[in-house]
Scaffold this active site. Structure first.
Site, PDB file in Angstrom:
ATOM      1  N   ASP A  63       0.854  -1.184   0.000  1.00 27.85           N
ATOM      2  CA  ASP A  63       0.000   0.000   0.000  1.00 27.85           C
ATOM      3  C   ASP A  63       0.892   1.237   0.000  1.00 27.85           C
ATOM      4  O   ASP A  63       2.004   1.215   0.539  1.00 27.85           O
ATOM      5  CB  ASP A  63      -0.964   0.010   1.183  1.00 27.85           C
ATOM      6  N   ASP A 152      -9.622   3.678   6.799  1.00 32.83           N
ATOM      7  CA  ASP A 152      -8.481   3.526   7.694  1.00 32.83           C
ATOM      8  C   ASP A 152      -8.837   4.106   9.061  1.00 32.83           C
ATOM      9  O   ASP A 152      -8.914   5.319   9.233  1.00 32.83           O
ATOM     10  CB  ASP A 152      -7.281   4.264   7.081  1.00 32.83           C
ATOM     11  N   GLU A 154      -7.581   4.470  12.732  1.00 39.65           N
ATOM     12  CA  GLU A 154      -6.418   4.341  13.604  1.00 39.65           C
ATOM     13  C   GLU A 154      -6.259   5.584  14.469  1.00 39.65           C
ATOM     14  O   GLU A 154      -7.100   6.472  14.453  1.00 39.65           O
ATOM     15  CB  GLU A 154      -5.155   4.060  12.800  1.00 39.65           C
TER      16      GLU A 154
END
Length: 261
Positions: A63, A152, A154
């Site tokens: 990625d 995503d 996080e």
């Protein structure tokens, strides 16, 4: 004395909009796991060991984000990478300036590719960010080479770990993003996270395993315990050296089946 006068003048100009702070930061570009590495440790070491029951075959991929700039996709194809995820957006104001080279370049070399969005749940609703993502590179097409988008989830790069949300509030935000992305694209978004962050910020507030594939980050030779209610991982980010490297849990035909929906 002069320095004090200059500082006062600068502050006055800033107050009326005629000066900018000397330490103004560039647009955000946080890659997958950039904050997880800061909080949970560095890159994995050695070759991943598949100890989880049911893991019979894997496909290797990478990625990337704007930090990588123009990527040499022929090189990574030669290294055996067969899929790639590319950062498209962050929050509601950032788009990866290298997105076209990365997204189209990986496709043109033969990889199955997809896009991801770095979530900022304190900035706007899940629906707003899902729409921003889908409209700026995060879409999906049934061409056999485009993977569903990724959200995503996080650690907050700007402040409190859980963006000031309760576990129930965070779960509701993710559900809002997921439902909106599905309405826009017809696909369930993949959720990228770490077990530690998820345990702190979502916990057992809602279960997503029935609808959303899991991409787990753990920089080690084994994947370890998975976040709440997921019994299996779909992707595993196991190192960031020399850049983020991942495994897909299945053979190549299963990866293509995921792309086809």
């Amino acid at each position: 004395m002069k320095s004090g006068l200059l500082a006062a003048l600068s502050a006055a100009l800033l107050a009326i909009g005629l000066a900018t702070p000397a330490a103004a930061e560039p647009p955000a570009d946080h890659g997958l796991g950039s904050q997880i590495r800061k909080h949970e440790g560095g890159p994995g070491v050695g070759r991943p060991v598949h100890t989880q029951p049911g893991v019979l075959a894997t496909v290797s991929g990478i990625d990337v984000s704007g930090w990588q700039g123009n990527v040499d996709w022929n090189y990574w194809w030669g290294q055996g990478k067969r899929f790639a995820y590319v950062k498209a957006t962050e929050g509601t104001s950032y788009r990866n300036p290298y997105f076209a080279q990365q997204y189209n370049g990986s496709y043109n070399v033969g990889m199955i590719r997809g896009a991801y969005h770095f979530a900022l749940p304190n900035v706007s609703s899940g629906a707003t960010q899902a729409n921003y993502f889908a409209s700026n590179g995060g879409g999906w097409s049934r061409d056999g080479k485009t993977l569903p988008g990724v959200v995503d989830m996080e650690y907050n790069p700007y402040g409190a770990t859980c963006y000031g949300k309760t576990q129930a509030g965070m779960a509701a935000w993710i559900r809002d993003f997921s439902n909106t992305y599905r309405a826009r694209t017809g696909r369930d978004v993949v959720i990228y996270t770490s077990t530690s962050w998820w345990s702190q910020c979502v916990g057992t507030a809602q279960a997503f395993a029935a609808t959303n594939p899991l991409w787990v980050a753990r920089y080690n030779t084994t994947v370890g315990t998975l976040p709440y209610n997921w019994g299996i991982w779909t992707f595993w980010q196991y190192t960031d050296s020399p850049l983020d490297q991942n495994l897909f849990n299945g053979a190549y035909d299963r990866l293509r089946a995921l792309a086809l929906g």
